[in-house]
Write a protein that holds these residues in place. Structure first.
Motif, PDB file in Angstrom:
ATOM      1  N   UNK A   1       0.831  -1.267  -0.033  1.00 28.92           N
ATOM      2  CA  UNK A   1      -0.012  -0.056  -0.217  1.00 28.92           C
ATOM      3  C   UNK A   1       0.901   1.166  -0.171  1.00 28.92           C
ATOM      4  N   UNK A   2       0.512   2.171  -0.934  1.00 33.89           N
ATOM      5  CA  UNK A   2       1.271   3.428  -1.012  1.00 33.89           C
ATOM      6  C   UNK A   2       0.411   4.400  -1.529  1.00 33.89           C
ATOM      7  N   UNK A   3       0.305   5.562  -1.057  1.00 29.17           N
ATOM      8  CA  UNK A   3      -0.354   6.687  -1.643  1.00 29.17           C
ATOM      9  C   UNK A   3       0.242   7.558  -2.291  1.00 29.17           C
ATOM     10  N   UNK A   4       1.465   7.690  -2.757  1.00 27.83           N
ATOM     11  CA  UNK A   4       2.410   8.324  -3.556  1.00 27.83           C
ATOM     12  C   UNK A   4       2.308   8.049  -5.046  1.00 27.83           C
ATOM     13  N   UNK A   5       2.167   8.866  -5.812  1.00 26.95           N
ATOM     14  CA  UNK A   5       2.240   8.807  -7.348  1.00 26.95           C
ATOM     15  C   UNK A   5       3.747   8.550  -7.583  1.00 26.95           C
ATOM     16  N   UNK A  72      -5.109   5.681 -13.711  1.00 26.97           N
ATOM     17  CA  UNK A  72      -4.598   6.847 -12.779  1.00 26.97           C
ATOM     18  C   UNK A  72      -4.274   8.212 -13.649  1.00 26.97           C
ATOM     19  N   UNK A 296     -12.450  10.959  -1.972  1.00 28.00           N
ATOM     20  CA  UNK A 296     -11.397  11.026  -2.870  1.00 28.00           C
ATOM     21  C   UNK A 296     -10.340   9.547  -2.550  1.00 28.00           C
ATOM     22  N   UNK A 297     -10.259   9.203  -1.407  1.00 27.76           N
ATOM     23  CA  UNK A 297      -9.644   7.918  -1.041  1.00 27.76           C
ATOM     24  C   UNK A 297     -10.402   6.608  -1.674  1.00 27.76           C
ATOM     25  N   UNK A 298     -11.778   6.633  -1.442  1.00 28.12           N
ATOM     26  CA  UNK A 298     -12.485   5.606  -2.185  1.00 28.12           C
ATOM     27  C   UNK A 298     -12.423   5.695  -3.861  1.00 28.12           C
ATOM     28  N   UNK A 300      -9.643   6.825  -5.447  1.00 29.58           N
ATOM     29  CA  UNK A 300      -8.203   6.232  -5.627  1.00 29.58           C
ATOM     30  C   UNK A 300      -8.394   4.880  -5.615  1.00 29.58           C
ATOM     31  N   UNK A 301      -9.170   4.381  -4.641  1.00 28.75           N
ATOM     32  CA  UNK A 301      -9.068   2.776  -4.446  1.00 28.75           C
ATOM     33  C   UNK A 301      -9.622   2.180  -5.776  1.00 28.75           C
ATOM     34  N   UNK A 303     -10.105   3.561  -8.692  1.00 31.61           N
ATOM     35  CA  UNK A 303      -8.896   3.740  -9.962  1.00 31.61           C
ATOM     36  C   UNK A 303      -7.829   2.443  -9.925  1.00 31.61           C
ATOM     37  N   UNK A 304      -7.332   2.567  -8.559  1.00 33.77           N
ATOM     38  CA  UNK A 304      -6.291   1.682  -8.566  1.00 33.77           C
ATOM     39  C   UNK A 304      -6.735   0.193  -8.977  1.00 33.77           C
TER      40      UNK A 304
ATOM     41  N   UNK B   1       0.965   4.872  -6.589  1.00 37.93           N
ATOM     42  CA  UNK B   1      -0.220   4.702  -5.956  1.00 37.93           C
ATOM     43  C   UNK B   1      -0.803   3.136  -6.001  1.00 37.93           C
ATOM     44  N   UNK B   2      -0.977   2.433  -5.099  1.00 40.55           N
ATOM     45  CA  UNK B   2      -1.633   1.364  -4.695  1.00 40.55           C
ATOM     46  C   UNK B   2      -1.792   0.788  -3.568  1.00 40.55           C
ATOM     47  N   UNK B   3      -3.120  -0.263  -3.467  1.00 42.51           N
ATOM     48  CA  UNK B   3      -3.797  -0.170  -2.309  1.00 42.51           C
ATOM     49  C   UNK B   3      -3.544  -2.015  -2.162  1.00 42.51           C
ATOM     50  N   UNK B   4      -2.584  -2.594  -2.876  1.00 37.85           N
ATOM     51  CA  UNK B   4      -2.282  -4.081  -2.652  1.00 37.85           C
ATOM     52  C   UNK B   4      -1.460  -4.198  -1.521  1.00 37.85           C
ATOM     53  N   UNK B 292     -11.978   3.574   3.415  1.00 39.21           N
ATOM     54  CA  UNK B 292     -10.971   4.439   2.773  1.00 39.21           C
ATOM     55  C   UNK B 292     -10.148   5.379   3.947  1.00 39.21           C
ATOM     56  N   UNK B 299      -1.895   4.771   6.523  1.00 39.86           N
ATOM     57  CA  UNK B 299      -0.739   5.157   5.600  1.00 39.86           C
ATOM     58  C   UNK B 299      -0.025   6.251   6.322  1.00 39.86           C
TER      59      UNK B 299
END
Lengths: 400, 377
Positions: A1-5, A72, A296-298, A300-301, A303-304, B1-4, B292, B299
């Motif tokens: 898990x990583x929020x950065x682009x 993305x 926004x987080x939802x 992104x989830x 989208x990912x 960016x990933x949620x895995x 979320x 994080x």
């Protein structure tokens, strides 16, 4: 898990931001950020600048000007446009009729219609809803009958947004009255100048003339104006409605509006104190900010996760993007009204061409607040009302 | 960016999920609650064996070097099982203070005992009038030889009744609400100056009122500057609780939807009624928002940017508080009378969500923090 682009995504965002903020006129972007209506010329100007730079139809197939971006990248594009007040390319052209023709149309139709739709040389409007067919779209009754090499259309459409500017209309027509509801419908194109088409503007509660009724009285169009298979127009409609799921949350728009609300709340006083210093106002604002952060987080989830879903088969959770995104957008209009206080009151009729409710009273940013509050009640009604979205989640996710 | 999750994280998740599913059924839980400390020593030993008690500690001290994501995975599973053991108190809170505040020698001594399951900790920071303000500390610590003498009273110390050692916030200087002058002191629970009154909490877990009368303690870190460490550990605990709450909310929704499909009234399953379907959908939307924000909290929990970390954690706590209340109340309502009974599982999730809302700052407390932090966008 990583929020950065990734560095590439960060550079992509920066490049778009620079372009949007330098190439699109500031006057247009300010109107968008304050929720005011744009004139026809402003909408065309913005779209042609985007199109000249290959940014009007990134969602289309590459051979017709699309970009083949990652989910993305699409997200960043929408986010930056919304954050910077860039008008979205006209949805009727770029996310409705364009993709339908690209997917279901003949080569001749693609050659004839796509490029001019992308450049907004031709303005399209949407002939779907009818007085008796709203959320239950498939109960539509406007019919098209085959006569020689033509279709003859009779019936009525409604809620036709910006039809006053439109050159062409795409119409869902019943072509087989004996078939089951969804099965006898076809997707047909009509030039708005065709004899027999008349338009009646509808004034909405904000005072604007955004929507219209369109009447079809023995309207004759060439047979070649049918898109896709005869009687399979429902496939086109479903494809079209399922097309734009993540952009519908309009997270970037709400982010920009909340920033603006924070600025404006410092300019309005009550009891000699700026509104932004009121604990109660700040907590209301914070509550909306938190909801937006969660959305926004939802987004992104989703989208990912898009890489795990087939194209055109969106993650069912995207239904809640509309549900939450609409109510958050509406909440921003309430905060704006609260900021301007008594200056929400002056009302001005607007004409069809513009629709800007400029009263000339109070601060400049006050003029649009009341109309926007009233106008944006539509967001939880159009594009599948929030009740329809709940039906979708109940069935597709919860298994009822 | 990933949620895995990474491969290791997936393996961890599988094993904890399986443990909870196999060993922590609702009936088993009732049995565990009746044991000596109100929880299962056998399960505690299982956690030690699986490495869960050592998860966040550095490998140098026998830990596994995990971060907030690993802790979140465990807590989410524990949320589904309504786990009773003092994991939050020992590993997240007590262990957090040790990780961020203790000297290398102290860590070398204490961490291996935690990892083995031989040392249970509790963080004693709440006082009668402090509510959620970490800097509101009236308990005193006075230097005395190599250690400190602690005096005063602490309230609602989570699992304070079974802890072997207590980590106590106490003031070495400054006025009652000053940020400076606060230290954290390790006090042996068996010290003659410690008296504890343990009690069950609404959610079936345990807490204690603890008084200190010239109890002997050892400073963990800076005896007058420990507030940033406490704040950081509390943020990590909130992130962990967010994950636990998501586990509980997910179960509540699943059980409720299932019940709506089984329960027949007026000749059909109540889940066929659209008005009830839509309420279940709103529970789902509340759950997605909570998921979320729990991910955001996880994080951000380890971020060194204290301001951004605090804002994200507070925002997440607000979301969890609202979603937990909404889902809990609706789960009970949609079930009807059966969810009012102690013998049915849903009410216990509802009770746990309600207690989580009151831990480390209520929804309003954290909303006020976000409101005063200058905007999230």
């Amino acid at each position: 898990m990583d929020l950065s682009f990734t560095p590439e995504e960060v550079a992509f965002r920066q490049e778009l931001r620079t372009f949007f903020t330098t190439a699109i006129p500031q006057s247009i972007r300010t109107k968008v950020l304050e929720g005011q209506h744009l004139t026809k010329e402003e909408i065309i100007t913005a779209q042609r600048i985007l199109n000249a730079n290959g940014l009007a139809v990134p969602n289309w197939p590459v051979e017709w000007g699309g970009k083949d971006w990652s989910p993305v990248q699409v997200y960043i594009y929408q986010d930056e446009m919304q954050l910077n007040g860039v008008p979205s390319p006209l949805a009727f052209n770029t996310s409705m009729v364009g993709p339908v023709i690209a997917q279901f149309g003949t080569d001749a139709q693609k050659k004839r219609y796509l490029a001019e739709a992308a450049n907004l040389d031709v303005w399209w409007c949407q002939g779907f809803s009818e007085p008796g067919a709203g959320s239950d779209l498939a109960s539509l009754r406007t019919k098209a009958e085959r006569v020689g090499d033509t279709w003859v259309i009779n019936g009525q459409k409604t809620w036709t947004t910006l039809a006053q500017h439109a050159d062409w209309i795409f119409v869902l027509c019943r072509t087989d009255p004996t078939a089951k509801k969804q099965e006898g419908i076809s997707f047909i194109l009509a030039d708005m100048k065709t004899p027999g088409i008349t338009r009646r503007p509808i004034q909405t509660i904000d005072g604007g003339h955004e929507v219209n009724e369109i009447f079809f009285d023995n309207v004759v169009v060439p047979a070649e104006n049918l898109v896709g298979e005869l009687h399979r127009g429902w496939d086109c409609a479903k494809f079209l409605l399922g097309n734009e799921r993540t952009g519908i949350a309009r997270v970037g728009t709400s982010k920009a509006r909340l920033k603006r609300i924070r600025e404006l709340a410092a300019l309005e006083f009550e009891g000699g104190t700026p509104l932004i210093e009121s604990e109660k106002f700040r907590e209301k604002l914070a509550a909306v900010e938190i909801e937006l952060k969660a959305l926004e987080m939802t987004q992104l989830r989703i989208v990912a996760d898009e890489k795990n879903h087939a194209k055109g088969k969106p993650n069912p959770a995207s239904s809640i993007l509309k549900l939450k995104g609409s109510t958050i957008q509406q909440a921003t209009t309430e905060l704006m009204m609260e900021i301007v206080g008594p200056y929400v009151m002056p009302f001005a009729e607007s004409d069809e061409g513009d629709g800007r409710n400029e009263t000339g009273y109070g601060p400049e940013y006050a003029a649009g607040t009341g109309p926007t509050y009233f106008n944006w009640r539509k967001i939880s009604i159009y594009g599948g009302s929030n009740e329809i979205q709940r039906n979708i989640v109940a069935k597709a996710i919860l298994g009822f | 960016m990933d949620f895995d999750f990474s491969e290791d994280q997936r393996l961890l998740k599988d094993s904890v999920d399986r443990l909870v599913a196999d060993r922590y059924g609702f009936e088993s839980r009732k049995g565990f609650a009746k044991q000596a400390n109100g929880w299962s020593a056998e399960m505690w030993a299982q956690y030690a064996e699986l490495g869960l008690l050592g998860l966040p500690f550095s490998e140098d001290h026998g830990g596994f070097g995990g971060g907030a994501i690993e802790t979140g995975l465990v807590m989410e599973a524990f949320g589904r099982g309504l786990v009773l053991e003092p994991y939050l108190a020992t590993v997240v809170l007590g262990g957090g203070i040790i990780r961020h505040g203790a000297s290398a020698e102290q860590q070398e001594e204490l961490v291996p005992q935690i990892v083995a399951g031989d040392l249970k900790l509790a963080l004693a920071h709440v006082e009668r009038h402090s509510r959620w303000n970490l800097n509101d500390v009236a308990v005193t610590a006075k230097a005395d030889g190599s250690g400190y003498v602690i005096n005063g009273e602490k309230s609602v110390v989570l699992h304070g009744d079974c802890a072997d050692k207590l980590l106590v916030t106490a003031r070495t200087g400054g006025a009652q609400r000053d940020a400076g002058g606060i230290g954290v002191f390790l006090v042996d629970a068996s010290d003659a100056g410690v008296s504890r009154k343990g009690y069950p909490t609404q959610d079936g877990l345990r807490a204690a009122e603890v008084s200190f009368a010239n109890a002997r303690g050892v400073a963990i870190g800076d005896a007058g500057g420990a507030l940033p460490v406490v704040s950081r550990v509390v943020d990590e605990a909130i992130a962990a609780l967010c994950s636990e709450a998501v586990g509980g909310m997910g179960e509540m929704l699943a059980i409720t939807v299932d019940y709506m499909k089984q329960r027949k009234q007026f000749g059909r399953a109540i889940g066929e009624f659209q008005v009830l379907q839509h309420r279940a959908v709103d529970m789902f939307a509340a759950l997605e928002g909570a998921k979320s924000m729990a991910m955001l909290a996880t994080m951000m929990a380890t971020s060194d940017d204290a301001k951004a970390r605090r804002q994200a954690i507070s925002a997440a706590k607000v979301q969890i508080g609202k979603s937990g209340k909404h889902i809990g109340e609706e789960a009970v309502q949609l079930h009807g009378g059966i969810a009012m009974t102690m013998e049915y599982k849903v009410g216990h999730y509802f009770k746990r969500m309600t207690m989580i809302e009151q831990m480390f700052g209520s929804t309003d407390h954290h909303l006020a923090y976000v409101a005063n932090s200058g905007g999230m966008f």
